[in-house]
Design an enzyme around this catalytic site. Sequence first.
Site, short mmCIF file in Angstrom:
data_model
loop_
_atom_site.label_atom_id
_atom_site.label_comp_id
_atom_site.label_asym_id
_atom_site.label_seq_id
_atom_site.Cartn_x
_atom_site.Cartn_y
_atom_site.Cartn_z
N CYS A 42 3.91 -14.14 4.98
CA CYS A 42 4.74 -15.28 5.36
C CYS A 42 4.94 -16.20 4.16
O CYS A 42 3.96 -16.62 3.53
CB CYS A 42 4.09 -16.05 6.51
SG CYS A 42 5.06 -17.48 7.04
N LYS A 64 -0.75 -7.09 6.57
CA LYS A 64 0.70 -7.05 6.41
C LYS A 64 1.05 -7.89 5.19
O LYS A 64 0.70 -9.06 5.11
CB LYS A 64 1.42 -7.60 7.65
CG LYS A 64 2.94 -7.45 7.59
CD LYS A 64 3.59 -7.85 8.91
CE LYS A 64 5.07 -7.49 8.90
NZ LYS A 64 5.86 -8.31 7.96
N GLY A 66 11.21 -4.35 7.15
CA GLY A 66 12.23 -5.06 6.41
C GLY A 66 13.59 -4.40 6.48
O GLY A 66 13.78 -3.33 5.93
#
Length: 339
Positions: free
Chosen positions: A102, A141, A214
Amino acid sequence: MNTGTARPALDRTFSVAPMMDWTTRDYRAFARTLTRRALLYTEMVTTGAILHGSPRERFLGYDAVEHPLALQLGGSDAGELAECAAIAEQWGYDEVNLNVGCPSDRVQNNLIGACLMAHPEKVAAAVSAMREAVSIPVTVKCRIGIDDQDEDTDLAYFIERVADAGCEVFIVHARKAWLEGLSPKENRDIPPLNYPRVHRLKASRPELHIGINGGIKTLSECQAQLEHVDSVMIGREAYQNPWLLAEVDQRLYGEPGPAANRHAAAEALRPYMARRLDEGAKLNHLTRHLLGLFQGCPGGRKFRRHLSENAHRPGAGLAVFDDALGLVPEPAPDRSLVG
């Protein structure tokens, strides 16, 4: 490591990405009317929210139908992450995932998210502590890099250090994150996708589970990616066009899915909605996740408009939802998707 009760290995072939404000418990319950097999992720929950927030149900509550279900954690303190991982296991989550992707300023200021890619030793220490605390999988992640990092050299070093700490599963968003100069929204679109970089990572580390995330929008694209990596994660498309999920079980797992058609999926969620309304949930907090269900269908715009104009009203209940469904003609079921 805690040896606990052995759990069946998770099949991560397809998963829905953790997305703030989107992958709430209500969205995840809705997703289960479309796919039984996809691995679902919570929104990112910070260690501070779990350790100091009250009630804990607000951050960790879920419905049993949501399994298989992973909790994504945001944090960098190894001790706090280990404590939260243990709590996640106690709550029955099937996996705990550390957010190293993030890019928002808010989380950077707390050393959460993509900025941790500059601190592989800190991530490794966190993973090691989390693995010692639980028997469920601990996964990461991440991005392919941040700012001016070299996508090959620096990513390889990051993966090496964290894998040495015991992490065996990495889901890689195939874009860099630019921590200065781009907003979180821009970081989802502007940095170019580099799928070959993730494919090379898998080729160089065949013993690791490497998933890709993505810009992937179709199940055909998923199937193409699965020739190079172990799993695929889809984010925005799975939310904005949820009917995509209805073919996941059949096309990626060779099993019939739960929904005969879009109406059947909506009707299957109705008992859950009734329970949540009885618990005090607002109708619009539930129906906002369904606004894309009839995308491209006759009556789809009327469905969205009716919910947008009425679900937020005081006292709005299932009658509003039923009236919205009545605006969409019901097709004959496609039995090829159902079982």
